[in-house]
Write a protein that holds these residues in place. Structure first.
Motif, short mmCIF file in Angstrom:
data_model
loop_
_atom_site.label_atom_id
_atom_site.label_comp_id
_atom_site.label_asym_id
_atom_site.label_seq_id
_atom_site.Cartn_x
_atom_site.Cartn_y
_atom_site.Cartn_z
N GLU A 135 6.66 3.54 0.37
CA GLU A 135 6.17 2.75 1.43
C GLU A 135 7.15 2.73 2.61
N GLN A 175 -1.14 4.51 -1.86
CA GLN A 175 -0.41 3.20 -1.44
C GLN A 175 -1.46 2.25 -0.73
N TRP A 176 -1.30 0.91 -0.96
CA TRP A 176 -2.13 -0.01 -0.27
C TRP A 176 -2.42 0.16 1.37
N THR A 177 -1.30 0.81 2.01
CA THR A 177 -1.35 1.06 3.50
C THR A 177 -2.48 2.18 3.67
N ASP A 178 -2.72 3.03 2.72
CA ASP A 178 -3.40 4.18 2.79
C ASP A 178 -4.98 3.71 1.97
N THR A 189 7.82 1.08 -3.82
CA THR A 189 8.48 0.62 -2.34
C THR A 189 9.36 1.77 -1.72
N TYR A 220 1.00 -0.86 -4.80
CA TYR A 220 1.48 -1.93 -4.15
C TYR A 220 2.71 -2.53 -5.11
#
Length: 339
Positions: free
Chosen positions: A251, A326-329, A248, A334
């Protein structure tokens, strides 16, 4: 043979049930140090440096947990374990957690009575061969001798792959990664197979890494992560949420460079404030201090920093983030929310 295997599984399960009867958090606090099981040595992941201090990607998880619980990332006793000894050591209470390249599987979770607390590296099994062998695919390895670590999912995956492709092999059983490297580089086996990350790590330390090639096939899913004994859910929560704090923090942009500033002057992001203990009571829920996650993150940085510093593309290991972005990438890393 079946009875022997069953007895072994029941023995480990029985030890796990007995070992979890006491509170691990209280044991660690009373002892003043965390006993953390690691591998016998995988470059970049877990190995002692020239001064004998353990370093690496998996080691960082141990240090983060020690910092969260004891306020001191160096309050760790590292216990090297092999594929055969790791589960018995955890079940018997010789170690408080296991943080080595261990795959989360159904039977290990359910039958052996362990609790995986997350995934810190998504991996898959690969094959390394000398360039001189002249093969470009694992499907060309019919009749090859293969160095394989016993007591691992790697051993089972290997048998499945050769069976599915109707080819044969001769196993060369080994106990540790260092033994595999010695035999492989000495020509005692044609192939070395293990997790692809470990192949890259070991190859980087070869005297002539260019003489060896990792074949393109990835033949399995290997979600690697820390684990604890079944039955002590409070301790499992601490290890799980320490790993989640590292994920986290990356992130949310919390780094080793700005963490003190963010903790000293809380901003408008409530999740950062909850993570660092300046808002809410998350530490109290875990039975830890309000700044437990700040202490854990100060030990070695967020997940991305730990990855980059130990096994990333700027190191001699040279691993890209890939699935471990990361899930955002577009990756699989996550964490559930801190709230």
């Amino acid at each position: 043979m079946k009875k022997t295997v069953l007895f072994g599984a029941l023995t480990v399960a029985g030890l796990a049930a007995a070992g979890a009867s006491a509170g691990t958090l209280e044991d660690v606090q009373a002892r003043g140090k965390l006993n953390c099981g690691v591998s016998t040595g995988v470059p970049g992941f877990a190995e002692p440096d020239a001064t004998g201090v353990w370093q690496g990607f998996d080691v960082a998880v141990c240090r983060a947990v020690a910092a969260a619980v004891l306020g001191d990332p160096m309050a760790v006793e590292f216990v090297p374990t092999t594929g055969k000894t790791r589960f018995t050591a955890l079940a018997a209470g010789e170690i408080d957690m296991l943080a080595r390249n261990t795959t989360w599987t159904f039977s290990r979770d359910v039958d052996l009575k362990f609790e995986f607390t997350g995934v810190n590296y998504y991996d898959g099994q690969g094959f390394m061969v000398p360039k001189a062998l002249g093969v470009s695919s694992a499907k060309e390895l019919d009749g090859a001798t293969v160095c394989i670590q016993t007591g691992t999912t790697t051993e089972l995956n290997l048998a499945d792959f050769f069976r599915v492709n109707n080819i044969s092999y001769e196993p060369v059983p080994i106990e540790t990664g260092s033994e595999a490297v010695q035999l492989f580089t000495a020509g005692s086996c044609d192939v070395y197979t293990t997790d692809a990350s470990a192949l890259a790590a070991q190859r980087a330390n070869f005297a002539n890494p260019g003489d060896y090639v990792v074949l393109p096939e990835i033949i399995s899913k290997e979600p690697l992560g820390p684990l604890v004994r079944h039955g002590d859910h409070e301790w499992g929560d601490i290890v799980r949420w320490t790993l989640n704090a590292m994920i986290t923090a990356e992130e949310l942009g919390v780094t080793s460079d700005n963490i003190d500033e963010l903790a000293a002057a809380p901003g408008n992001n409530p999740e950062i404030n909850r993570l660092l203990g300046t808002e809410g009571t998350l530490g109290e829920m875990l039975g830890l201090s309000a700044d437990w996650a700040k202490n854990a993150l100060s030990a070695g940085g967020n997940y991305g920093e730990v990855f980059a510093n130990n096994i990333g593309e700027s190191t001699n290991i040279g691993l890209a983030r890939g699935l471990n972005a990361q899930w955002t990438d577009g990756g699989l890393i996550y964490s559930p929310p801190f709230r």
